[in-house]
Design a protein around this motif. Structure first.
Motif, PDB file in Angstrom:
ATOM      1  N   ASN A 102       0.814  -1.212   0.000  1.00 13.18           N
ATOM      2  CA  ASN A 102       0.000   0.000   0.000  1.00 13.18           C
ATOM      3  C   ASN A 102       0.859   1.280   0.000  1.00 13.18           C
ATOM      4  OD1 ASN A 102      -1.798   2.037   0.638  1.00 13.18           O
ATOM      5  ND2 ASN A 102      -3.038   0.724   1.955  1.00 13.18           N
ATOM      6  N   LYS A 103       1.024   1.851  -1.206  1.00 18.72           N
ATOM      7  CA  LYS A 103       1.882   3.049  -1.343  1.00 18.72           C
ATOM      8  C   LYS A 103       1.283   4.260  -0.651  1.00 18.72           C
ATOM      9  CE  LYS A 103      -0.709   2.303  -5.120  1.00 18.72           C
ATOM     10  NZ  LYS A 103      -0.900   1.567  -6.327  1.00 18.72           N
ATOM     11  N   ALA A 104      -0.075   4.409  -0.731  1.00 16.52           N
ATOM     12  CA  ALA A 104      -0.729   5.556  -0.102  1.00 16.52           C
ATOM     13  C   ALA A 104      -0.487   5.490   1.406  1.00 16.52           C
ATOM     14  CB  ALA A 104      -2.224   5.536  -0.413  1.00 16.52           C
ATOM     15  N   ILE A 155       9.259   6.167 -14.412  1.00 16.13           N
ATOM     16  CA  ILE A 155       7.898   5.976 -14.913  1.00 16.13           C
ATOM     17  C   ILE A 155       7.292   5.009 -13.919  1.00 16.13           C
ATOM     18  CG2 ILE A 155       6.535   4.978 -16.796  1.00 16.13           C
ATOM     19  CD1 ILE A 155       8.842   5.879 -18.676  1.00 16.13           C
ATOM     20  N   ILE A 156       6.497   5.527 -12.981  1.00 12.85           N
ATOM     21  CA  ILE A 156       6.057   4.687 -11.873  1.00 12.85           C
ATOM     22  C   ILE A 156       4.534   4.611 -11.798  1.00 12.85           C
ATOM     23  CG2 ILE A 156       8.092   4.623 -10.377  1.00 12.85           C
ATOM     24  CD1 ILE A 156       7.267   7.219  -9.136  1.00 12.85           C
ATOM     25  N   ASN A 157       3.887   4.941 -12.895  1.00 10.88           N
ATOM     26  CA  ASN A 157       2.446   4.679 -12.977  1.00 10.88           C
ATOM     27  C   ASN A 157       2.162   4.061 -14.338  1.00 10.88           C
ATOM     28  OD1 ASN A 157      -0.476   5.699 -13.861  1.00 10.88           O
ATOM     29  ND2 ASN A 157      -0.429   5.293 -11.678  1.00 10.88           N
ATOM     30  N   GLY A 158       1.796   2.787 -14.312  1.00  9.75           N
ATOM     31  CA  GLY A 158       1.594   2.041 -15.561  1.00  9.75           C
ATOM     32  C   GLY A 158       0.431   2.574 -16.369  1.00  9.75           C
ATOM     33  N   THR A 159      -0.638   2.973 -15.667  1.00  9.01           N
ATOM     34  CA  THR A 159      -1.826   3.481 -16.369  1.00  9.01           C
ATOM     35  C   THR A 159      -1.467   4.730 -17.168  1.00  9.01           C
ATOM     36  OG1 THR A 159      -3.182   2.652 -14.575  1.00  9.01           O
ATOM     37  CG2 THR A 159      -4.198   4.286 -16.009  1.00  9.01           C
ATOM     38  N   GLY A 160      -0.765   5.641 -16.538  1.00 11.82           N
ATOM     39  CA  GLY A 160      -0.364   6.877 -17.207  1.00 11.82           C
ATOM     40  C   GLY A 160       0.534   6.580 -18.397  1.00 11.82           C
ATOM     41  N   GLY A 185      -7.635  -3.487 -15.589  1.00  9.35           N
ATOM     42  CA  GLY A 185      -7.306  -3.632 -14.157  1.00  9.35           C
ATOM     43  C   GLY A 185      -6.022  -2.929 -13.758  1.00  9.35           C
ATOM     44  N   TYR A 186      -5.483  -2.011 -14.606  1.00  6.69           N
ATOM     45  CA  TYR A 186      -4.247  -1.296 -14.246  1.00  6.69           C
ATOM     46  C   TYR A 186      -4.541  -0.114 -13.334  1.00  6.69           C
ATOM     47  CZ  TYR A 186      -2.466  -3.530 -18.520  1.00  6.69           C
ATOM     48  OH  TYR A 186      -2.115  -4.416 -19.487  1.00  6.69           O
ATOM     49  N   ALA A 187      -5.698   0.531 -13.586  1.00  6.59           N
ATOM     50  CA  ALA A 187      -5.953   1.818 -12.929  1.00  6.59           C
ATOM     51  C   ALA A 187      -6.348   1.634 -11.465  1.00  6.59           C
ATOM     52  CB  ALA A 187      -7.052   2.558 -13.684  1.00  6.59           C
ATOM     53  N   GLU A 188      -6.100   2.675 -10.670  1.00  5.29           N
ATOM     54  CA  GLU A 188      -6.543   2.697  -9.277  1.00  5.29           C
ATOM     55  C   GLU A 188      -8.067   2.765  -9.230  1.00  5.29           C
ATOM     56  OE1 GLU A 188      -4.296   2.641  -6.495  1.00  5.29           O
ATOM     57  OE2 GLU A 188      -3.208   1.971  -8.245  1.00  5.29           O
ATOM     58  N   ALA A 189      -8.640   2.441  -8.048  1.00  3.60           N
ATOM     59  CA  ALA A 189     -10.099   2.510  -7.887  1.00  3.60           C
ATOM     60  C   ALA A 189     -10.588   3.889  -8.314  1.00  3.60           C
ATOM     61  CB  ALA A 189     -10.441   2.243  -6.423  1.00  3.60           C
ATOM     62  N   PHE A 193      -6.233   9.290  -9.442  1.00  3.32           N
ATOM     63  CA  PHE A 193      -4.959   9.055  -8.768  1.00  3.32           C
ATOM     64  C   PHE A 193      -3.862   8.754  -9.789  1.00  3.32           C
ATOM     65  CE2 PHE A 193      -5.338   8.180  -4.010  1.00  3.32           C
ATOM     66  CZ  PHE A 193      -6.374   9.073  -3.877  1.00  3.32           C
ATOM     67  N   ASP A 194      -4.240   8.033 -10.864  1.00  2.00           N
ATOM     68  CA  ASP A 194      -3.267   7.699 -11.909  1.00  2.00           C
ATOM     69  C   ASP A 194      -2.979   8.915 -12.780  1.00  2.00           C
ATOM     70  OD1 ASP A 194      -2.971   4.753 -11.512  1.00  2.00           O
ATOM     71  OD2 ASP A 194      -5.116   4.774 -11.912  1.00  2.00           O
ATOM     72  N   VAL A 195      -4.050   9.520 -13.341  1.00  5.05           N
ATOM     73  CA  VAL A 195      -3.813  10.540 -14.364  1.00  5.05           C
ATOM     74  C   VAL A 195      -3.405  11.887 -13.785  1.00  5.05           C
ATOM     75  CG1 VAL A 195      -5.239   9.435 -16.103  1.00  5.05           C
ATOM     76  CG2 VAL A 195      -6.263  11.132 -14.610  1.00  5.05           C
ATOM     77  N   ILE A 198      -1.124  11.415  -8.541  1.00  4.78           N
ATOM     78  CA  ILE A 198      -1.124  11.195  -7.081  1.00  4.78           C
ATOM     79  C   ILE A 198      -0.504   9.836  -6.739  1.00  4.78           C
ATOM     80  CG2 ILE A 198      -2.617  10.985  -5.032  1.00  4.78           C
ATOM     81  CD1 ILE A 198      -4.547  12.881  -6.804  1.00  4.78           C
ATOM     82  N   ASP A 199      -0.897   8.816  -7.520  1.00  2.00           N
ATOM     83  CA  ASP A 199      -0.318   7.483  -7.315  1.00  2.00           C
ATOM     84  C   ASP A 199       1.207   7.538  -7.486  1.00  2.00           C
ATOM     85  OD1 ASP A 199      -0.656   4.379  -7.328  1.00  2.00           O
ATOM     86  OD2 ASP A 199       0.479   4.810  -9.146  1.00  2.00           O
ATOM     87  N   ALA A 200       1.656   8.215  -8.543  1.00  2.41           N
ATOM     88  CA  ALA A 200       3.108   8.323  -8.776  1.00  2.41           C
ATOM     89  C   ALA A 200       3.770   9.117  -7.652  1.00  2.41           C
ATOM     90  CB  ALA A 200       3.375   8.987 -10.124  1.00  2.41           C
ATOM     91  N   HIS A 202       2.818   9.233  -4.519  1.00  6.08           N
ATOM     92  CA  HIS A 202       2.942   8.324  -3.365  1.00  6.08           C
ATOM     93  C   HIS A 202       4.238   7.522  -3.494  1.00  6.08           C
ATOM     94  CE1 HIS A 202      -1.715   8.205  -2.749  1.00  6.08           C
ATOM     95  NE2 HIS A 202      -1.171   9.013  -1.880  1.00  6.08           N
ATOM     96  N   LYS A 203       4.429   6.957  -4.688  1.00  6.77           N
ATOM     97  CA  LYS A 203       5.597   6.086  -4.901  1.00  6.77           C
ATOM     98  C   LYS A 203       6.895   6.890  -4.862  1.00  6.77           C
ATOM     99  CE  LYS A 203       2.700   3.049  -7.732  1.00  6.77           C
ATOM    100  NZ  LYS A 203       2.187   2.849  -9.091  1.00  6.77           N
ATOM    101  N   LEU A 204       6.867   8.082  -5.468  1.00  4.00           N
ATOM    102  CA  LEU A 204       8.080   8.912  -5.503  1.00  4.00           C
ATOM    103  C   LEU A 204       8.470   9.371  -4.100  1.00  4.00           C
ATOM    104  CD1 LEU A 204      10.089  10.252  -7.538  1.00  4.00           C
ATOM    105  CD2 LEU A 204       8.740  12.331  -7.232  1.00  4.00           C
ATOM    106  N   GLY A 298       4.795  -2.890 -13.436  1.00  6.02           N
ATOM    107  CA  GLY A 298       4.512  -2.086 -12.245  1.00  6.02           C
ATOM    108  C   GLY A 298       3.186  -2.422 -11.605  1.00  6.02           C
ATOM    109  N   ALA A 299       2.452  -3.351 -12.196  1.00  6.71           N
ATOM    110  CA  ALA A 299       1.151  -3.737 -11.645  1.00  6.71           C
ATOM    111  C   ALA A 299       0.854  -5.161 -12.101  1.00  6.71           C
ATOM    112  CB  ALA A 299       0.071  -2.779 -12.135  1.00  6.71           C
ATOM    113  N   GLY A 300      -0.308  -5.676 -11.648  1.00  7.74           N
ATOM    114  CA  GLY A 300      -0.696  -7.036 -12.051  1.00  7.74           C
ATOM    115  C   GLY A 300      -0.622  -7.971 -10.870  1.00  7.74           C
TER     116      GLY A 300
HETATM  117  N1  HSE Z   1      -2.557   2.085 -10.745  1.00  2.00           N
HETATM  118  C1  HSE Z   1      -1.197   1.703 -10.576  1.00  2.00           C
HETATM  119  C2  HSE Z   1      -0.495   1.887 -11.923  1.00  2.00           C
HETATM  120  C3  HSE Z   1      -1.118   0.270 -10.133  1.00  2.00           C
HETATM  121  O1  HSE Z   1      -1.170   2.140 -12.919  1.00  2.00           O
HETATM  122  O2  HSE Z   1       0.720   1.816 -11.974  1.00  2.00           O
HETATM  123  C4  HSE Z   1       0.138  -0.081  -9.395  1.00  2.00           C
HETATM  124  O3  HSE Z   1       0.411   0.745  -8.357  1.00  2.00           O
END
Ligand code: HSE
Length: 433
Positions: A102-104, A155-160, A185-189, A193-195, A198-200, A202-204, A298-300
């Motif tokens: 859980n990155k968040a 590049i730490i968000n796969g969806t983006g 199934g790549y994107a956050e709920a 957060f992806d686009v 915010i997700d990136a 968190h990870k950064l 980065g996901a899956g």
């Molecule tokens: N939503 C995230 C991504 C999943 O697209 O990279 C993995 O954290």
């Protein structure tokens, strides 16, 4: 020796993957860990798990797992902020080691969680929280321990990255690609957060703390999303020899730490520019090793489970090590964390891509270049697109400058009567030194 007992909380994509990998590779994993690892209990909401749970003890109360006296390691895979925090703190209070994806949770509550873990002499492992299956935390925390890390860019968000790749390669619309990423199934709920980065961020935030030994400071991260990037800017960037990527960048400077997520032009021929689709990659620049690049999914389900299970093995291996000889949560000893400030984005430095819409009239560009010159901003390249219209797009690349000077220049240029609308600005990084 007694087997180590694990409780899994959350049996969604990553939870199901973790269950399957732990059971399928049980023998090989115990050969590596030196102990058998068994799943003692699973806390889950769903009645339709993606794995075969026959003979498993399950509960819908995840806190039952966190307080179960039989369990040694609680694996938190429910995601989100508050319930996950309460669950992890309960597990720690009950003397359990914790593994989380859980990155968040780590970016926002990590400082408090690590302190509690330190006091209770338990470990909190979070490899899967950044870049799914890529062992980037282990690489920075252990593999690069000899280095002064100068910067890292990822590049730490796969969806983006999937969206940017599809837009560039197929000229597809942003919204259409986002929908596909969600279906896959790549994107956050919450896909914003992806686009929106915010997700990136968190990870950064996590990577920055590991690289520079600073407390986690998600609230100081600068985030800018990709929803305003147009196919037109992607094309102009290509013409200039660049590709647009949504990067997380953290850099040590004399004044403090840069911590920023934004669309970035990078030279087309660097490896990072060729990381496509849903893949992630992180480029790390260390003073001893130079540049190293870490690439992978980065996901899956099972890719992320690969990191979750590696963390379980790590915890099992160190169960007998005394606390002072464990790898510290944030790579540096807690008493040696630095108070280097995280810089506001106005104090960061980068080169820029600018696109402005100018009235087609002699002398307009002279006003623009004068303003840039007055702010000490050097122009690297300039293209004026041919047109039969009364207005013309002008694209400029500048050299590096402090962001506050660029903000001033943009404000003055936008105020010129012959410049129409807002100037598009995308930061540029050469990733060379
Ligand atoms: N939503 C995230 C991504 C999943 O697209 O990279 C993995 O954290």
């Amino acid at each position: 020796m007694k087997p180590v007992k694990v409780g899994i909380c959350g049996l969604g994509t990553v939870g199901g993957g973790t269950f399957n990998v732990l059971t399928r590779n049980a023998e090989e994993i115990s050969r590596r860990a030196g102990r058998h690892i068994v799943i003692e209990q699973i806390g889950m909401r769903s009645d339709n798990p993606t794995c075969d749970l026959s003979g498993m003890q399950t509960t819908t109360d995840i806190f039952e797992v966190a307080t179960n006296p039989e369990i040694d390691i609680v694996v938190e895979l429910i995601g989100g902020y508050e319930t996950a925090r309460d669950l992890v703190m309960t597990a720690i209070e009950n003397g359990k080691h914790v593994v989380t994806a859980n990155k968040a949770l780590i970016a926002v509550h990590g400082n408090e969680i690590f302190e509690a873990a330190q006091n209770k002499n338990v470990m909190v492992a979070f490899e899967a929280s950044v870049a799914g299956g890529i062992p980037i935390i282990k690489a920075i925390r252990e593999g690069l321990a000899a280095n002064q890390i100068n910067w890292l860019a990822g590049i730490i968000n796969g969806t983006g990255n999937f969206i940017m790749t599809e837009m560039r390669e197929k000229g597809r619309e942003f919204a259409d690609v986002l929908q596909e990423a969600q279906a896959l199934g790549y994107a956050e709920a919450d896909p914003t957060f992806d686009v929106e980065g915010i997700d990136a961020a968190h990870k950064l935030t996590i990577l920055s703390s590991l690289a520079f030994g600073i407390p986690l400071q998600f609230n100081k991260a600068y985030t800018e999303g990709i929803s305003r990037i147009t196919p037109q800017d992607i094309r102009y960037a290509e013409e200039l020899g660049y590709r647009v990527k949504h990067l997380g960048i953290t850099r040590r400077t004399d004044k403090g730490i840069e911590l920023r997520v934004h669309p970035t032009l990078i030279p087309k021929d660097v490896l990072l520019a060729n990381v496509n689709g849903v893949m992630n990659a992180i480029l790390v620049d260390g003073d001893a090793v130079g540049q190293t690049l870490y690439y992978g999914p980065g996901a899956g389900a099972e890719a992320t489970a690969s990191s979750v299970v590696a963390d379980i093995v790590d915890v099992v291996r160190t169960l007998t090590a005394d606390r002072d000889n464990r790898v510290p949560h944030l790579a540096f000893q807690p008493s040696a964390l630095s108070d280097a400030p995280v810089l506001p984005v106005e104090a960061t430095t980068s080169a820029y891509y600018l696109r402005l819409q100018a009235v087609e009239r002699p002398g307009v560009l002279a006003y623009v270049t004068r303003i840039l010159g007055e702010k000490g901003i050097n122009i690297e390249a300039i293209i004026q697109k041919q047109t039969t219209e009364a207005q013309v797009p002008v694209i400029m690349l500048t050299q590096r400058v402090e962001e506050r000077m660029m903000n001033e220049a943009i404000r003055e240029i936008e105020a010129l009567p012959d410049i129409l609308g807002e100037i598009v600005r995308i930061r540029v990084e050469l990733l060379a030194d």
